[in-house]
Write a protein that holds these residues in place. Structure first.
Motif, short mmCIF file in Angstrom:
data_model
loop_
_atom_site.label_atom_id
_atom_site.label_comp_id
_atom_site.label_asym_id
_atom_site.label_seq_id
_atom_site.Cartn_x
_atom_site.Cartn_y
_atom_site.Cartn_z
N ILE A 226 0.85 -1.19 0.00
CA ILE A 226 0.00 0.00 0.00
C ILE A 226 0.88 1.23 0.00
O ILE A 226 1.78 1.36 0.84
CB ILE A 226 -0.93 0.04 1.24
CG1 ILE A 226 -1.79 -1.22 1.30
CG2 ILE A 226 -1.78 1.29 1.24
CD1 ILE A 226 -2.74 -1.38 0.14
N ASP A 229 0.05 8.23 1.17
CA ASP A 229 -0.22 9.48 0.46
C ASP A 229 0.92 10.45 0.76
O ASP A 229 1.02 10.99 1.86
CB ASP A 229 -1.56 10.09 0.91
CG ASP A 229 -2.74 9.43 0.22
OD1 ASP A 229 -2.67 9.23 -1.00
OD2 ASP A 229 -3.72 9.12 0.91
N GLN A 330 -6.55 9.35 -1.33
CA GLN A 330 -7.41 8.20 -1.09
C GLN A 330 -7.02 7.39 0.14
O GLN A 330 -7.88 7.01 0.95
CB GLN A 330 -7.43 7.30 -2.33
CG GLN A 330 -8.34 6.08 -2.18
CD GLN A 330 -8.62 5.41 -3.50
OE1 GLN A 330 -9.29 5.96 -4.35
NE2 GLN A 330 -8.10 4.20 -3.67
N VAL A 331 -5.75 7.09 0.31
CA VAL A 331 -5.32 6.28 1.46
C VAL A 331 -5.63 7.00 2.77
O VAL A 331 -6.14 6.40 3.73
CB VAL A 331 -3.82 5.93 1.36
CG1 VAL A 331 -3.35 5.21 2.62
CG2 VAL A 331 -3.56 5.05 0.13
N ASN A 335 -8.45 5.79 5.64
CA ASN A 335 -8.00 5.51 7.01
C ASN A 335 -8.53 6.51 8.03
O ASN A 335 -8.22 6.40 9.21
CB ASN A 335 -6.47 5.48 7.05
CG ASN A 335 -5.90 4.17 6.53
OD1 ASN A 335 -5.85 3.18 7.24
ND2 ASN A 335 -5.50 4.17 5.26
N ASN A 349 -5.38 -1.92 -6.56
CA ASN A 349 -4.76 -1.08 -5.53
C ASN A 349 -5.81 -0.51 -4.59
O ASN A 349 -5.62 -0.50 -3.37
CB ASN A 349 -3.97 0.07 -6.18
CG ASN A 349 -2.68 -0.40 -6.81
OD1 ASN A 349 -2.25 -1.53 -6.64
ND2 ASN A 349 -2.05 0.49 -7.56
N SER A 350 -6.91 -0.03 -5.14
CA SER A 350 -7.97 0.56 -4.32
C SER A 350 -8.60 -0.49 -3.41
O SER A 350 -8.92 -0.20 -2.24
CB SER A 350 -9.05 1.19 -5.20
OG SER A 350 -8.54 2.33 -5.89
N GLU A 353 -6.24 -1.05 -0.54
CA GLU A 353 -6.23 0.11 0.35
C GLU A 353 -7.45 0.11 1.26
O GLU A 353 -7.34 0.40 2.46
CB GLU A 353 -6.17 1.39 -0.48
CG GLU A 353 -4.81 1.61 -1.14
CD GLU A 353 -4.81 2.64 -2.25
OE1 GLU A 353 -3.78 2.78 -2.93
OE2 GLU A 353 -5.85 3.31 -2.46
N ALA A 357 -7.58 -0.60 5.39
CA ALA A 357 -8.19 0.41 6.24
C ALA A 357 -9.43 -0.11 6.95
O ALA A 357 -10.00 0.59 7.79
CB ALA A 357 -8.55 1.64 5.40
#
Length: 449
Positions: A226, A229, A330-331, A335, A349-350, A353, A357
């Motif tokens: 991950i 950001d 986004q990360v 979170n 990836n999303s 992530e 979270a």
């Protein structure tokens, strides 16, 4: 002897980020290694990579970026139907440049070649099995009104196979079929996943069921990788400040990747569905795709929200919703403790992530292998609700309203949240000392020595 690891991602922010995270992971545990990442610069939109590369170069000087010479003409760009064809063509035309960069002298020995599969093991099983399917039918997936049975996977509706392989006459299908033949010839396949998440698919691959005609190379599950950001230096983004004022797990986050674009009509429908749902929301809006076909692969401008969204929408929802133009961290958003759900395009990836979270999802696929991912997420992993579209791909406001309420309020949404928390803990265990992903990384590095 110094070990130099060369990483060669296909163009696109998602692939580059995954490859950089692999490089960082290797360096964290083996700081004496050298990492070189080859970069190709396509003449079409794959998300802005230059600022990201600059930040990585500054923060991780042990990673070196080597930019290969341009090799894709605009004439090819305008004659190609999709990103995947362009990507494969770009990589093919760069073969000479890659060879020159890898072997500047004939005295340098040949190196081992590994694939880094940046999607999941279920998708890897599908592509490994592709040439078997190809031999057993003469029809395209788009012509088959049936389910595809792949070892280790739930039945996949033929229409939900990866978009670029739906038509076997498409050049992209030919490229992916060729990749399917070459996967077993590699020294190993690295996958951004962890064993507990995709145990059934991994067993089918390892047992040779997905490619009965060839020996299976070693599989190294080293994820989830991950990216943090790293654009958050300086002032805090407005969306994070806004989230600070929202109740815990109350906000539905909608974000659809660097290439996820909707028509103006669909954007209005999303707005209507969100307003009717009564849910708190944070929504990243991008401009619709350009109607000029010669500009369809170029980056869109920032959206005009007053023009694109229903009259009065922003004012009516200002107390419970925030619309952000083009990008959000986004990360960091996923979170944040105020976020309780995620409407995603199902990019791998999303998905990772959100999983890391502990945020449950509504799966709304748009391109690439995302419809396939939706089936896996909903049917196999039980980590998402499906967004159901009409035959033309349009999603009605009533469906958006229904899924928003269902994820945030219903017992089914609660069940998905519980399951994703189980997988969040499993991911943390896999990446800890002695965990399955750490052991896989150790075995991978041992294979290089």
């Amino acid at each position: 002897m110094e070990i130099v690891v060369v990483l060669y991602p296909s163009p696109g922010m998602g692939h580059l980020v995954s490859m950089v995270e692999l490089g960082k992971l290797i360096l964290k545990h083996h700081p004496s290694f050298s990492i070189i990442i080859f970069i190709v610069t396509p003449p079409y939109n794959t998300g802005s990579t230059a600022p990201y590369i600059a930040r990585v170069s500054s923060s991780t000087p042990s990673i070196t970026f080597h930019h290969l010479p341009p090799s894709l003409s605009l004439s090819i760009l305008f004659s190609s139907p999709n990103h995947e064809t362009l990507t494969f063509e770009l990589l093919r035309l760069n073969n000479h440049n890659v060879h020159q960069a890898l072997c500047p002298s004939p005295t340098i020995p040949l190196i081992s070649c590994y694939y880094f599969f940046t999607s999941g093991a279920n998708c890897l099983a599908c592509f490994a099995y592709l040439h078997t399917i190809h031999q057993n039918t003469s029809k395209s997936f788009k012509e088959l009104n049936t389910h595809i049975h792949i070892p280790g996977l739930p039945p996949i509706p033929a229409s939900d196979m990866a978009k670029p392989i739906l038509d076997r006459t498409d050049k992209a299908y030919e490229f992916f079929l060729d990749m399917s033949f070459h996967l077993p010839k590699s020294a190993g396949i690295i996958v951004n996943t962890f064993e507990v998440l995709e145990a059934r698919a991994l067993k089918a691959i390892s047992d040779g069921l997905c490619d009965p005609q060839s020996p299976t190379p070693p599989i190294f599950c080293i994820g989830p990788l991950i990216a943090a950001d790293d654009r958050l230096g300086g002032d805090m983004p407005e969306c994070l400040t806004w989230l600070d004022s929202q109740p815990k797990r109350s906000v539905l986050f909608l974000c659809f990747g660097s290439l996820g674009l909707f028509s103006a009509e669909q954007l209005k429908e999303i707005a209507i569905g969100l307003e009717r749902s009564g849910q708190r929301f944070l929504w990243v809006v991008r401009s619709p795709p350009n109607e000029d076909q010669s500009k369809r692969f170029l980056a869109p401008p920032d959206p005009d929200l007053d023009l694109l969204l229903p009259d009065g929408f922003l004012d009516r929802t200002k107390d419970r919703g925030l619309v952000v133009k083009s990008w959000a961290p986004q990360v960091a958003v996923l979170n944040h403790e105020s976020v309780g759900g995620f409407v995603t395009h199902c990019g791998w990836n999303s998905l990772l992530e959100a999983l890391c979270a502990g945020v449950p999802m509504v799966a709304w696929p748009l391109y690439a292998e995302q419809r396939f991912n939706r089936v896996i997420l909903v049917e196999e992993m039980k980590l998402a609700l499906p967004m159901e579209e009409l035959e033309d791909g349009f999603v009605k406001a009533s469906e958006i309203e229904k899924r928003a309420r269902q994820l945030m309020e219903s017992e089914e949404g609660k069940s998905i949240r519980n399951q994703i928390m189980v997988m969040k803990e499993a991911a943390e265990a896999a990446m800890s000392d002695g965990g399955s992903s750490r052991v896989a990384l150790m075995k991978l590095v041992q294979s290089w020595k």
